[in-house]
Design an enzyme around this catalytic site. Structure first.
Site, PDB file in Angstrom:
ATOM      1  N   GLU A  52       0.949  -1.010   0.203  1.00  0.00           N
ATOM      2  CA  GLU A  52      -0.397   0.124  -0.183  1.00  0.00           C
ATOM      3  C   GLU A  52       0.562   0.936   0.007  1.00  0.00           C
ATOM      4  O   GLU A  52       2.118   1.311   0.879  1.00  0.00           O
ATOM      5  CB  GLU A  52      -1.347   0.114   1.346  1.00  0.00           C
ATOM      6  CG  GLU A  52      -2.686  -0.503   1.128  1.00  0.00           C
ATOM      7  CD  GLU A  52      -2.920  -1.066   2.149  1.00  0.00           C
ATOM      8  OE1 GLU A  52      -2.148  -0.893   3.335  1.00  0.00           O
ATOM      9  OE2 GLU A  52      -3.376  -1.720   2.751  1.00  0.00           O
TER      10      GLU A  52
ATOM     11  N   CYS B 240       3.943   8.101   1.902  1.00  0.00           N
ATOM     12  CA  CYS B 240       3.731   6.832   3.216  1.00  0.00           C
ATOM     13  C   CYS B 240       3.969   5.135   1.870  1.00  0.00           C
ATOM     14  O   CYS B 240       3.330   5.161   1.909  1.00  0.00           O
ATOM     15  CB  CYS B 240       2.855   6.610   4.032  1.00  0.00           C
ATOM     16  SG  CYS B 240       2.989   5.785   5.615  1.00  0.00           S
TER      17      CYS B 240
ATOM     18  N   CYS C 134       5.854  -8.306   7.839  1.00  0.00           N
ATOM     19  CA  CYS C 134       6.983  -7.796   8.333  1.00  0.00           C
ATOM     20  C   CYS C 134       6.820  -8.767   9.889  1.00  0.00           C
ATOM     21  O   CYS C 134       6.158  -9.146  10.304  1.00  0.00           O
ATOM     22  CB  CYS C 134       6.715  -6.123   9.102  1.00  0.00           C
ATOM     23  SG  CYS C 134       7.367  -5.769  10.902  1.00  0.00           S
TER      24      CYS C 134
ATOM     25  N   CYS D  50       4.678  -6.549  15.641  1.00  0.00           N
ATOM     26  CA  CYS D  50       3.389  -5.706  17.404  1.00  0.00           C
ATOM     27  C   CYS D  50       2.017  -6.035  16.583  1.00  0.00           C
ATOM     28  O   CYS D  50       1.863  -6.031  15.609  1.00  0.00           O
ATOM     29  CB  CYS D  50       3.723  -4.073  16.366  1.00  0.00           C
ATOM     30  SG  CYS D  50       5.731  -3.918  15.910  1.00  0.00           S
TER      31      CYS D  50
HETATM   32  N1  SAH Z   1       8.384  -0.717  11.247  1.00  0.00           N
HETATM   33  C1  SAH Z   1       8.435   0.384  11.654  1.00  0.00           C
HETATM   34  C2  SAH Z   1       7.495   1.607  10.276  1.00  0.00           C
HETATM   35  C3  SAH Z   1       5.991   0.624   9.835  1.00  0.00           C
HETATM   36  S1  SAH Z   1       5.217   0.988  10.914  1.00  0.00           S
HETATM   37  C4  SAH Z   1       7.603   1.049  12.848  1.00  0.00           C
HETATM   38  O1  SAH Z   1       7.329   0.450  13.807  1.00  0.00           O
HETATM   39  O2  SAH Z   1       8.005   2.112  13.127  1.00  0.00           O
HETATM   40  C5  SAH Z   1       4.606   2.694  11.301  1.00  0.00           C
HETATM   41  C6  SAH Z   1       3.702   3.890  11.652  1.00  0.00           C
HETATM   42  O3  SAH Z   1       2.428   2.746  12.150  1.00  0.00           O
HETATM   43  C7  SAH Z   1       5.055   2.837  13.459  1.00  0.00           C
HETATM   44  O4  SAH Z   1       4.304   3.748  14.362  1.00  0.00           O
HETATM   45  C8  SAH Z   1       3.691   1.696  14.179  1.00  0.00           C
HETATM   46  O5  SAH Z   1       4.245   2.240  15.326  1.00  0.00           O
HETATM   47  C9  SAH Z   1       2.251   2.375  13.037  1.00  0.00           C
HETATM   48  N2  SAH Z   1       1.183   1.381  13.887  1.00  0.00           N
HETATM   49  C10 SAH Z   1       1.228   0.210  13.272  1.00  0.00           C
HETATM   50  N3  SAH Z   1      -0.240   0.249  13.445  1.00  0.00           N
HETATM   51  C11 SAH Z   1      -0.959   1.118  14.392  1.00  0.00           C
HETATM   52  C12 SAH Z   1      -2.300   1.244  14.708  1.00  0.00           C
HETATM   53  N4  SAH Z   1      -3.228  -0.217  14.514  1.00  0.00           N
HETATM   54  N5  SAH Z   1      -2.700   2.350  15.550  1.00  0.00           N
HETATM   55  C13 SAH Z   1      -1.731   3.531  14.612  1.00  0.00           C
HETATM   56  N6  SAH Z   1      -0.587   2.819  14.861  1.00  0.00           N
HETATM   57  C14 SAH Z   1       0.176   2.462  14.259  1.00  0.00           C
HETATM   58 FE1  SF4 Z   2       6.428  -4.010  11.546  1.00  0.00          FE
HETATM   59 FE2  SF4 Z   2       5.974  -3.707  14.235  1.00  0.00          FE
HETATM   60 FE3  SF4 Z   2       6.399  -1.564  12.942  1.00  0.00          FE
HETATM   61 FE4  SF4 Z   2       3.869  -3.355  12.314  1.00  0.00          FE
HETATM   62  S1  SF4 Z   2       4.547  -1.478  13.601  1.00  0.00           S
HETATM   63  S2  SF4 Z   2       5.501  -2.422  10.397  1.00  0.00           S
HETATM   64  S3  SF4 Z   2       4.590  -5.232  13.041  1.00  0.00           S
HETATM   65  S4  SF4 Z   2       7.946  -2.651  13.100  1.00  0.00           S
END
Ligand code: SAH
Ligand code: SF4
Length: 362
Positions: A100, A121, A128, A132
């Site tokens: 995306e 973005c 990944c 998380c």
């Molecule tokens: N992997 C990297 C970058 C991609 S995720 C990282 O984790 O920083 C980009 C951002 O989206 C991160 O800050 C992540 O924690 C956030 N994110 C992921 N899922 C989310 C959700 N359900 N609600 C709000 N932010 C979210």
């Molecule tokens: Fe990967 Fe966590 Fe970033 Fe989602 S928030 S893209 S699982 S590192």
């Protein structure tokens, strides 16, 4: 797809090449390597999609380029638009993998004028491995790395469309799918290619790389001499709470992460952005904000607060206005700068799970 387009998409993507790679190829063909500059300008400044448009080149060079390389973009298979100007494209890569790309557009009023910002973005991996619990990408697991060309092509896809209507991309954030510091070489190669002054010359300060806290990657990045912004997805400031949300915290716990942030900010003289999703009763508590303030200490940091977006496998309550108020008052008392991000594109965020508002980052 007609047969010419099909042929084209089977060729190697030019977006995968560095400037010097193309110089070498031109020499191998017995052509002047000086043509690389013309190609780079046309591809990255004008956003051409067809080598025939590089009119400064002799026809033989144009034909050879078209034989060997492609400027094809990943196929767009869906687009969702939100009334606040955000839009999300679902792209299909040559092997069928899907990623995306989000474009957010907004106006910001300054003292005398109004500026328009367009921020994309961008994804760095398909899926990944970090897992998380709250993240839609983490929930799908790791599929594969994106090539540097696939990262560049996402940015160029947005830029080509903007250029066609007389506009240009002002920022991009590596906050789509994937963990950029676990695809380190390709991510850095893509940044360097887009910032190469012989081509587009995108401004490094207008790029934000977001990481879940990969300590060796942060240390490596500190030595690159790049002026990109580093954002760290912190979300919790005690190891128990953070490990429950972000399993990567077991590998790189908070003491190690903050030691790396101290080294990074000292070496680069740049502040870091700390991302903090507000999950009611989990990350918005007095204990968490106290732990956060204690950990940040005198590290130059700015906290980005954002409400959790609901995702399929994670039932979370957003924070109440009272909890947010108490949280931000505590940050103020600790003297830690913070911003509550508006949820742009909320209508289209559901499938992405991480559509973020990073529009104020320059
Ligand atoms: N992997 C990297 C970058 C991609 S995720 C990282 O984790 O920083 C980009 C951002 O989206 C991160 O800050 C992540 O924690 C956030 N994110 C992921 N899922 C989310 C959700 N359900 N609600 C709000 N932010 C979210
Ligand atoms: Fe990967 Fe966590 Fe970033 Fe989602 S928030 S893209 S699982 S590192």
């Amino acid at each position: 797809m007609n047969s010419a387009a099909k042929m084209d998409s089977l060729n190697a993507s030019l977006y995968n090449l560095d400037f010097t790679d193309l110089e070498v190829r031109l020499s191998e063909w017995g052509e002047s390597r000086e043509w690389t500059r013309e190609v780079w300008r046309a591809v990255y400044r004008q956003g051409i999609g067809d080598f025939e448009q590089v009119t400064a080149l002799p026809p033989s060079v144009r034909a050879r380029l078209a034989d060997e390389f492609s400027l094809a973009l990943p196929a767009r298979i869906a687009r969702q638009e939100s009334s606040d100007g955000a839009r999300k494209d679902l792209l299909q890569l040559s092997d069928g993998a899907q990623i995306e790309v989000v474009l957010m557009q907004y106006r910001r009023r300054l003292a005398v004028s109004e500026v328009e910002r367009r921020s994309a973005c961008i994804s760095t991996q398909v899926g990944c491995a970090c897992g998380c619990t709250f993240c839609a990408t983490g929930q799908m697991g790791f599929v594969r790395q994106l090539t540097s060309g696939e990262i560049v092509a996402q940015v160029m896809g947005v830029q080509r469309e903007l250029l066609a209507r007389g506009e240009s991309l002002s920022n991009f954030v590596l906050m789509g799918m994937g963990e950029p510091l676990l695809n380190y070489e390709n991510t850095l190669a893509a940044i360097r290619r887009l910032c190469d002054p012989r081509g587009w010359g995108f401004v490094e300060r207008r790029i934000t790389l977001s990481t879940a806290g990969i300590v060796p990657g942060i240390d490596r990045l500190a030595d690159e001499g790049l002026r990109v912004n580093l954002a760290v997805s912190l979300h919790a400031a005690t190891d128990d709470a953070r490990s429950a949300l972000m399993p990567i915290n077991r590998r790189y716990p908070l003491d190690e992460l903050f030691a790396a942030l101290r080294r990074y900010t000292t070496k680069t003289r740049r502040r870091v952005l700390l991302e903090w999703v507000l999950i009611g009763g989990v990350t918005d508590t007095p204990e968490q904000v106290a732990a956060l303030a204690a950990r940040v200490g005198d590290i130059p940091a700015h906290i980005n607060l954002i409400q959790i977006n609901p995702t399929p496998d994670f039932a979370a309550q957003p924070s109440s206005p009272e909890a947010i108020e108490a949280f931000t008052v505590a940050l103020d008392r600790a003297g830690i700068p913070h911003t509550m991000r508006q949820r742009r594109g909320a209508q289209i965020a559901a499938g992405c799970g991480q559509l973020r508002s990073q529009m104020n980052v320059t």
